[in-house]
Design a protein around this motif. Structure first.
Motif, PDB file in Angstrom:
ATOM      1  N   LYS A 185      -6.244  13.068  -0.749  1.00  0.00           N
ATOM      2  CA  LYS A 185      -5.499  11.834  -0.442  1.00  0.00           C
ATOM      3  C   LYS A 185      -6.042  10.550  -0.994  1.00  0.00           C
ATOM      4  O   LYS A 185      -7.253  10.193  -0.695  1.00  0.00           O
TER       5      LYS A 185
ATOM      6  N   SER B 130      -5.108   6.195  -1.655  1.00  0.00           N
ATOM      7  CA  SER B 130      -4.358   5.118  -1.255  1.00  0.00           C
ATOM      8  C   SER B 130      -4.231   4.050  -2.558  1.00  0.00           C
ATOM      9  O   SER B 130      -5.373   3.447  -2.937  1.00  0.00           O
TER      10      SER B 130
ATOM     11  N   ASP C  87       0.368   5.513   0.301  1.00  0.00           N
ATOM     12  CA  ASP C  87      -0.641   6.664   0.384  1.00  0.00           C
ATOM     13  C   ASP C  87      -0.135   7.954  -0.458  1.00  0.00           C
ATOM     14  O   ASP C  87       1.020   8.480  -0.038  1.00  0.00           O
TER      15      ASP C  87
ATOM     16  N   ARG D 174       0.807  -1.097   0.150  1.00  0.00           N
ATOM     17  CA  ARG D 174       0.029   0.132   0.178  1.00  0.00           C
ATOM     18  C   ARG D 174       1.172   1.255  -0.045  1.00  0.00           C
ATOM     19  O   ARG D 174       2.122   1.426   0.640  1.00  0.00           O
TER      20      ARG D 174
ATOM     21  N   TYR E  76      -3.182   0.165  -3.629  1.00  0.00           N
ATOM     22  CA  TYR E  76      -2.827  -0.709  -2.900  1.00  0.00           C
ATOM     23  C   TYR E  76      -3.123  -2.035  -3.634  1.00  0.00           C
ATOM     24  O   TYR E  76      -3.780  -2.003  -4.705  1.00  0.00           O
TER      25      TYR E  76
END
Length: 348
Positions: A165, A167, A67, A65, A169
């Protein structure tokens, strides 16, 4: 005398029975009321789930992952649909106006924007919308304990960017790569009284999972050439139709790209490209390096041993073919050389 006593005794028993029956009836009514409220609550929950569908959550036990923080510039053609219209036209409104109205009416909470840029999406970081109105001099009226802001007073024309923001993954459960938005922060560009450069004023953070159920009810225009081409806001973010430059990643030093690159704009751009390349490389090589797979296949094809084995296989197949043909021809010739017997009918 005895009859009077019996009547008095019966009256006392009836009164006692009435008194003892009342609590039982009250408890029954209370249970029925609670059951009705519970059924209504369950019905409302199902109705809300149907009316406001939510996307899947990101698993907590992913093996990879990263960010990423991006700045979404609304003057970019890919993102301009989030800016239009500046003021609501009927039910159509831009993203900031929609989020602002949701927060003003108490449908979603907003969270404080810290000076370090790190979001804290917890109850301790919630901020009252009235504080936002006072801090940024947004005119409002308060009637009967409710806040009201006219559409013309909502500063949606000044909100020309968002911090987002996301993520990226890898979900090992179904062997897939995803990019999921986590938080949004509208950024207001407000010019000072001296006519200098516009100052960036991040207003507040919004948790994407909390605003997500409402985004599916609002559409956004995705083409200047075809105004009928629209998409709901949830699909717009879920499908990553936005375009934004990276300004920060989650790292152990807690530094932004500006802090890493310093005043060197070339290094800043190079860092952005490097991170984008890393994400793309990981996505393309989840199942191994394609270039290596192609090279290994070519080596296997050009291997002398493999070629020799393939030739032997072809020779064996040709031999089987020849034998089958000869066997079929011999059987046909033997059948043709056999004496022919004719039977003639005789007249009697």
């Amino acid at each position: 005398m005895i009859m009077k006593r019996l009547l008095f005794f019966l009256m006392i028993m009836m009164a006692a029975g009435t008194v003892t029956a009342q609590p039982k009836k009250s408890r029954t009514q209370q249970n029925a009321t609670q059951q009705k409220q519970q059924n209504n609550a369950q019905g409302m929950t199902r109705r809300m789930q149907i009316q406001y569908p939510t996307a899947f959550d990101m698993p907590e036990d992913v093996v990879w992952r990263r960010d990423i923080y991006r700045e979404i510039n609304l003057e970019d053609e890919m993102n301009s649909g989030l800016y239009y219209p500046v003021e609501p036209i009927g039910k159509q409104m831009n993203l900031f106006t929609y989020i602002f109205k949701l927060a003003l009416n108490g449908y979603i909470p907003v969270y404080e924007y810290n000076l370090d840029g790190n979001e804290v999406l917890e109850a301790s970081a919630k901020v009252d919308i009235k504080t936002i109105l006072d801090n940024y001099h947004i005119f409002y009226e308060e009637k009967n304990g409710k806040l009201h802001v006219e559409n013309s007073d909502i500063p949606s024309s000044e909100v020309k960017a968002y911090y987002l923001k996301e993520s990226a993954y890898y979900d090992q459960a179904n062997s897939s790569f995803h990019i999921k938005p986590l938080a949004l922060c509208p950024v207001m560009l407000r010019e000072d009284d001296f006519g200098g450069d516009a100052m960036k004023l991040p207003l507040f953070w919004v948790k994407y999972s909390e605003v997500e159920p409402y985004l599916s009810r609002q559409s956004v225009m995705i083409s200047d050439k075809n105004n009928a081409a629209t998409m709901n806001l949830d699909d717009y973010f879920t499908l990553n139709r936005y375009k934004g430059k990276i300004y920060k990643t989650t790292n152990m030093l807690g530094k932004t790209l500006a802090q890493i690159a310093g005043e060197d704009s070339t290094k800043y751009t190079a860092e952005q490209k490097r991170i984008e390349a890393e994400l793309e490389t990981f996505r393309n090589n989840i199942f191994g390096d394609k270039a290596k797979r192609d090279s290994l296949d070519s080596i296997a094809v050009n291997d002398p041993k493999a070629l020799k084995e393939k030739a032997k296989q072809q020779k064996r197949e040709r031999s089987r073919t020849v034998k089958s043909k000869s066997a079929s021809s011999s059987s046909s010739s033997s059948s043709s050389s056999a004496p022919r017997v004719s039977v003639r009918r005789q007249r009697h």
